[in-house]
Design a protein around this motif. Sequence first.
Motif, mmCIF file in Angstrom:
data_model
loop_
_atom_site.group_PDB
_atom_site.id
_atom_site.type_symbol
_atom_site.label_atom_id
_atom_site.label_comp_id
_atom_site.label_asym_id
_atom_site.label_seq_id
_atom_site.Cartn_x
_atom_site.Cartn_y
_atom_site.Cartn_z
ATOM 1 N N UNK A 357 -20.276 -9.575 33.509
ATOM 2 C CA UNK A 357 -20.960 -8.365 33.046
ATOM 3 C C UNK A 357 -20.334 -7.094 33.608
ATOM 4 N N UNK A 358 -19.377 -7.268 34.516
ATOM 5 C CA UNK A 358 -18.793 -6.098 35.178
ATOM 6 C C UNK A 358 -17.722 -5.433 34.311
ATOM 7 N N UNK A 359 -16.851 -6.208 33.663
ATOM 8 C CA UNK A 359 -15.897 -5.690 32.673
ATOM 9 C C UNK A 359 -15.051 -4.521 33.182
ATOM 10 N N UNK A 360 -14.411 -4.712 34.348
ATOM 11 C CA UNK A 360 -13.489 -3.708 34.898
ATOM 12 C C UNK A 360 -14.130 -2.328 35.045
ATOM 13 N N UNK A 361 -15.402 -2.310 35.376
ATOM 14 C CA UNK A 361 -16.152 -1.059 35.517
ATOM 15 C C UNK A 361 -16.931 -1.084 36.823
ATOM 16 N N UNK A 362 -16.921 0.014 37.588
ATOM 17 C CA UNK A 362 -17.780 0.061 38.776
ATOM 18 C C UNK A 362 -19.220 -0.261 38.372
ATOM 19 N N UNK A 363 -19.866 -1.131 39.132
ATOM 20 C CA UNK A 363 -21.171 -1.640 38.722
ATOM 21 C C UNK A 363 -22.171 -1.597 39.877
ATOM 22 N N UNK A 364 -23.395 -1.226 39.526
ATOM 23 C CA UNK A 364 -24.504 -1.223 40.477
ATOM 24 C C UNK A 364 -25.491 -2.297 40.033
ATOM 25 N N UNK A 365 -25.789 -3.236 40.921
ATOM 26 C CA UNK A 365 -26.730 -4.315 40.625
ATOM 27 C C UNK A 365 -27.987 -4.107 41.481
ATOM 28 N N UNK A 366 -29.118 -3.897 40.825
ATOM 29 C CA UNK A 366 -30.380 -3.722 41.556
ATOM 30 C C UNK A 366 -31.390 -4.747 41.060
ATOM 31 N N UNK A 367 -32.518 -4.839 41.766
ATOM 32 C CA UNK A 367 -33.459 -5.919 41.512
ATOM 33 C C UNK A 367 -34.891 -5.380 41.457
ATOM 34 N N UNK A 391 -21.995 8.331 33.930
ATOM 35 C CA UNK A 391 -21.855 7.458 32.756
ATOM 36 C C UNK A 391 -20.735 6.420 32.900
ATOM 37 N N UNK A 392 -19.815 6.660 33.848
ATOM 38 C CA UNK A 392 -18.710 5.720 34.043
ATOM 39 C C UNK A 392 -19.112 4.507 34.884
ATOM 40 N N UNK A 393 -20.344 4.493 35.353
ATOM 41 C CA UNK A 393 -20.845 3.378 36.170
ATOM 42 C C UNK A 393 -21.755 2.498 35.323
ATOM 43 N N UNK A 394 -21.602 1.190 35.495
ATOM 44 C CA UNK A 394 -22.434 0.220 34.787
ATOM 45 C C UNK A 394 -23.623 -0.156 35.688
ATOM 46 N N UNK A 395 -24.837 -0.011 35.166
ATOM 47 C CA UNK A 395 -26.039 -0.341 35.940
ATOM 48 C C UNK A 395 -26.686 -1.599 35.371
ATOM 49 N N UNK A 396 -26.804 -2.624 36.217
ATOM 50 C CA UNK A 396 -27.429 -3.892 35.838
ATOM 51 C C UNK A 396 -28.694 -4.074 36.670
ATOM 52 N N UNK A 397 -29.788 -4.438 36.012
ATOM 53 C CA UNK A 397 -31.051 -4.658 36.712
ATOM 54 C C UNK A 397 -31.528 -6.082 36.454
ATOM 55 N N UNK A 398 -31.931 -6.765 37.529
ATOM 56 C CA UNK A 398 -32.316 -8.177 37.416
ATOM 57 C C UNK A 398 -33.726 -8.388 37.952
ATOM 58 N N UNK A 399 -34.564 -9.040 37.156
ATOM 59 C CA UNK A 399 -35.890 -9.444 37.616
ATOM 60 C C UNK A 399 -35.759 -10.731 38.419
#
Length: 474
Positions: A357-367, A391-399
């Motif tokens: 899910x990161x796809x060569x992009x800076x990513x923030x993973x929160x919960x 906007x250049x950062x990918x934000x992923x949120x996980x339950x």
Amino acid sequence: MKFYLCSILSLLVVFGCKNNSEKAKENYAYFGGEVINPNARFVTLTDSEHHTDTIKLDGRNRFLYKIDNLKKGVYTFKHGGEFQTVLLEPEDSVLVRLNTLEFDESLVFTGNGAKKNNYFINEFLENEYIEKHILRLCQLEPEAFEKSIDSIRNAKLKKLEPYTKKCSASKLFKKIAKANIDFQYYSSKEAYPFMHYGQDKGAFLKSLPNDFYSYRKDINYNDTFFKSYHNYLRFLKHNINTLTLEKYTSYPDYKSFNWNILRYNLDKLEIIDSLVSNPEIKNELLYHFTMKFISFNNNQDKTDSVVNSFLEKTTNEKAKIALTNYTKSLKNLEIGSSLPAIEVLDFNNTEHNISNLINNTPTVVSFWSHIYYNHFKKSYAKIKELKMKYPEVNFITINIDEIDVEKPKQTFKTSKFSCSNQYVFKNPEASKKTLAIYPMTKTIIVNKNQKVVSANANIFSINFEEQLLGVINQ
């Protein structure tokens, strides 16, 4: 609900009348109620000795439970990960109604024994506002600060006095109510040096009046009655912090203070070991401070030193195993390491490896969790703001809950939140351990090469955006 409550209350009144007519004080209590938007099919009720009863909800999310051979005192009832306390005394018949989406705010007690418990929950909610006010008071100089919190304490005591007379309150109620007021007052004083705006905490602590902590002579660090009581333990934690600061700032080579100094944290565990002999209280304090340190520390040598000190002092074997495993998980998330292969499901129930899910992009993973609903709402708003700015950062949120995708999906729709980039763990329990998800604010920052930049970031931290800019510019 009204008919249901009336029916149960009528039944309990009959029992009460029977007892009155027989003039015998029987040693039992009833505890029941209704849970709206339940997160599980049961509630648990735990006494001060950690004996727990599991009470199933019926088809209408209601429950009723009789406690025989009652040990009068404060019980903890839990649903999901949320909890509150209830004071139960002989022949009480307490019913509770709550909504998990606003757990504390929605909670109301009815029945025999309700008045004292509504007093406690109202005081709990009031204290949340008072604590915010006290944070502002902490910017005052010592004399003005002490005068202000003395005024707050006196107002609480004055409010309590007519209540105890009017309600014919028991000695047990009076003891707990007075302790609540005292513990909050003591906690405010202990936290004051850390909350004051000055940079040199050591110098400020030394400037306080000689009698500022005069109440300490009466502190019982091994109070068996309050050993499981949140307000007591909270006060002890503040007190240990301040006592350790006093010791640390007395060293000849003292220069400055910050929370992550190794010597300060090792001293803290030593002070606990010297002051507290009750195993339950000692183990709780040792675990709390060790977990807090290693959760925000990025230096492995420091982590090892604090963990080794903890292992030497605690007698809780389960805590030893849990903390050792947590430390191992943190080592796998060191800066520069690859993000572990974790399987997640999107809201269409499609499976993904989190690394893909990161796809060569800076990513923030929160919960997030339904258990901490307020955190969920605040973090979603914060992430929405950060997405606009970066906007250049990918934000992923996980339950992280042990549920399928439908409940979090419905939560987002009900809240009118976007469902994009939202996931649940395929295997929640194992995934939470692998990613060392503690505390709930934990956020992982990964660079475009899928390497961990920070495993213990916090989107609410004042330096979070600085961390983001760093990974963007890599």
